[in-house]
Design a protein around this motif. Structure first.
Motif, mmCIF file in Angstrom:
data_model
loop_
_atom_site.group_PDB
_atom_site.id
_atom_site.type_symbol
_atom_site.label_atom_id
_atom_site.label_comp_id
_atom_site.label_asym_id
_atom_site.label_seq_id
_atom_site.Cartn_x
_atom_site.Cartn_y
_atom_site.Cartn_z
ATOM 1 N N LEU A 169 8.611 -8.011 -0.002
ATOM 2 C CA LEU A 169 9.902 -8.161 0.656
ATOM 3 C C LEU A 169 9.682 -8.132 2.163
ATOM 4 O O LEU A 169 8.771 -7.436 2.639
ATOM 5 C CB LEU A 169 10.846 -7.017 0.277
ATOM 6 N N VAL A 173 14.239 -5.994 5.012
ATOM 7 C CA VAL A 173 14.932 -5.826 3.730
ATOM 8 C C VAL A 173 14.484 -4.527 3.062
ATOM 9 O O VAL A 173 15.297 -3.741 2.565
ATOM 10 C CB VAL A 173 14.685 -7.029 2.803
ATOM 11 N N VAL A 204 15.948 -4.214 -6.528
ATOM 12 C CA VAL A 204 16.347 -4.874 -5.281
ATOM 13 C C VAL A 204 17.716 -5.497 -5.510
ATOM 14 O O VAL A 204 17.812 -6.643 -5.956
ATOM 15 C CB VAL A 204 15.319 -5.944 -4.852
ATOM 16 N N TRP A 207 18.993 -9.504 -5.562
ATOM 17 C CA TRP A 207 17.865 -10.437 -5.658
ATOM 18 C C TRP A 207 17.566 -10.745 -7.118
ATOM 19 O O TRP A 207 17.774 -9.909 -8.003
ATOM 20 C CB TRP A 207 16.624 -9.854 -4.998
ATOM 21 N N TYR A 208 17.057 -11.961 -7.341
ATOM 22 C CA TYR A 208 16.643 -12.334 -8.695
ATOM 23 C C TYR A 208 15.537 -11.412 -9.208
ATOM 24 O O TYR A 208 14.846 -10.725 -8.444
ATOM 25 C CB TYR A 208 16.183 -13.788 -8.727
ATOM 26 N N ALA A 211 11.793 -10.124 -8.065
ATOM 27 C CA ALA A 211 11.562 -9.181 -6.958
ATOM 28 C C ALA A 211 11.520 -7.738 -7.421
ATOM 29 O O ALA A 211 11.047 -6.864 -6.683
ATOM 30 C CB ALA A 211 12.656 -9.346 -5.895
ATOM 31 N N HIS A 212 11.988 -7.466 -8.627
ATOM 32 C CA HIS A 212 12.124 -6.089 -9.123
ATOM 33 C C HIS A 212 10.834 -5.680 -9.826
ATOM 34 O O HIS A 212 10.795 -5.562 -11.061
ATOM 35 C CB HIS A 212 13.321 -5.982 -10.067
ATOM 36 N N THR A 249 15.258 -16.182 -3.674
ATOM 37 C CA THR A 249 15.577 -14.846 -3.159
ATOM 38 C C THR A 249 16.829 -14.282 -3.850
ATOM 39 O O THR A 249 16.736 -13.666 -4.894
ATOM 40 C CB THR A 249 15.766 -14.879 -1.636
ATOM 41 N N ARG A 250 18.006 -14.528 -3.272
ATOM 42 C CA ARG A 250 19.221 -13.865 -3.734
ATOM 43 C C ARG A 250 19.922 -14.648 -4.845
ATOM 44 O O ARG A 250 19.812 -15.873 -4.933
ATOM 45 C CB ARG A 250 20.185 -13.648 -2.570
ATOM 46 N N GLY A 286 24.793 -12.320 -5.661
ATOM 47 C CA GLY A 286 23.950 -11.547 -4.760
ATOM 48 C C GLY A 286 24.007 -12.065 -3.340
ATOM 49 O O GLY A 286 23.332 -11.533 -2.461
ATOM 50 N N GLN A 287 24.821 -13.104 -3.116
ATOM 51 C CA GLN A 287 24.866 -13.744 -1.805
ATOM 52 C C GLN A 287 26.082 -13.350 -0.987
ATOM 53 O O GLN A 287 26.135 -13.614 0.205
ATOM 54 C CB GLN A 287 24.820 -15.262 -1.988
ATOM 55 N N TRP A 316 26.973 -4.315 -6.185
ATOM 56 C CA TRP A 316 25.932 -5.191 -6.705
ATOM 57 C C TRP A 316 26.001 -5.365 -8.209
ATOM 58 O O TRP A 316 25.038 -5.834 -8.816
ATOM 59 C CB TRP A 316 24.559 -4.663 -6.281
#
Length: 376
Positions: A169, A173, A204, A207-208, A211-212, A249-250, A286-287, A316
């Protein structure tokens, strides 16, 4: 499920090996699973119904196994923390909707080769853990920090190179509060299940899912951008092989409809009786904060505003929506679409990309309304 699989005769465009879509990932499709759309009724998804996607084998971590977490790299004070150390930090619980970046891939034509999700690669859980910013503050991030790199214990081979699953990241962020990234050790009030990253994972919000990072074992602050496989090769939006592409990303806005009535398994159509039919579902983005949800009962020709419930303080997490429909005999196609506060909404026709990522195409649910007195 309320969605029809892509026709078996539809030609699939094979993704090039440099995009991270290969035999190993196809083999893992049998261990991955999606959310039954009936489970949209739950505010918080039970762990066994929450979607799962794993890139490599699920690491085996016995209950009594020590699990040190390293915080290293461009920091003043490298840390080596065990679970007891992490639990000594102030705990935060947040409700977050996770969605796979490839959700909806199977609805694209030609269909990219990878996990063939329809719209079921999503779930919402309450995650408990330590804000990442607290760990980074304890370590003392150097002023030249660019990225924060996360390494999981899951391990495999990409393009002939043996490697761990790694994602990064941007430093701002990772150290920020909007969203507040968590190093999580609990899901829905219990220790993480193995398939969800036990004993530690990254969360996160917004985020998709790529990323987690699950089975988290190292956090490293770097002074250069991370260019590993899962960052700079996989999870990029490309039209052609060889393009650098844009990073995924998001999460894009999406609304899902809980299929009404009961199923006709021969036709994959939902069946309802004439009269009032309550429609409901969930929406998220997420945007930007959600601004509204619209429903169509005539294949997208007209749209009607649905009632969107408050977020309850969970920025979220998905939000419930509902709409009262009066069904009349005949065939109908139901859809729902979400719009966020920035004006982003869902397309009726989805732009194609090689990985099948960020596909928030409007859901279509065929429904047959019976004639009065007709048996269902």
């Amino acid at each position: 499920m309320g969605q029809r699989l892509a026709d078996a005769s539809t030609p699939a465009r094979l993704a090039a090996p440099d995009e991270g879509i290969g035999r190993d990932e196809l083999a893992l499709a049998t261990r991955n699973h999606g959310l039954p759309l009936e489970a949209l009724r739950y505010d918080v998804t039970p762990p066994g119904l929450h979607y799962v996607l794993t890139h490599y084998d699920i690491p085996y971590v016995p209950d009594d196994t020590p699990w040190p977490l390293a915080v290293a790299g461009r920091v003043a004070r490298p840390l080596h923390l065990d679970l007891a150390d992490l639990r000594a930090f102030p705990a935060v619980t947040t409700r977050v909707t996770l969605e796979c970046a490839g959700n909806g891939r199977a609805l694209l034509t030609p269909r990219p080769v990878s996990q063939p999700w329809l719209v079921e690669a999503v779930g919402t859980a309450e995650w408990t853990g330590v804000p990442l910013r607290l760990l980074l503050a304890e370590a003392g991030v150097e002023p030249d920090a660019v990225d924060v790199l996360f390494t999981g214990a899951d391990h495999g081979v990409e393009r002939g190179v043996e490697q761990d699953y790694q994602r990064s990241l941007p430093a701002d962020v990772a150290m920020g509060t909007e969203p507040e990234v968590l190093v999580a050790y609990a899901m829905n009030g219990a220790p993480l299940p193995p398939q969800h990253g036990r004993p530690l994972r990254l969360v996160v919000p917004g985020w998709y899912g790529m990323a987690h990072v699950k089975w988290l074992r190292e956090i490293a602050v770097t002074d250069v951008p991370f260019t590993g496989f899962q960052q700079s090769v996989a999870y990029r939006l490309r039209q052609e092989s060889g393009e650098k592409g844009e990073p995924v990303t998001r999460i894009a806005p999406r609304a899902l409809l809980l299929p009404p009535g009961f199923p006709d398994f021969m036709s994959r159509t939902r069946v309802v009786r004439p009269g009032p039919v309550p429609l409901e579902g969930r929406a998220w983005s997420g945007q930007g904060p959600l601004a509204g949800v619209e429903v169509s009962t005539d294949a997208g020709r007209t749209w009607h505003e649905a009632e969107l419930e408050p977020d309850g303080g969970w920025r979220w997490a998905w939000r419930r929506w509902h709409y009262d429909w009066t069904a009349t005999p005949g065939e109908h196609e139901l859809s729902a679409r979400a719009t966020d506060a920035e004006g982003r909404t869902q397309p009726l026709e989805q732009p194609w990309n090689r990985g099948g990522f960020v596909n928030n195409l409007v859901q279509r649910v065929p429904v047959l309304c019976l004639e009065p007195g007709e048996e269902g």
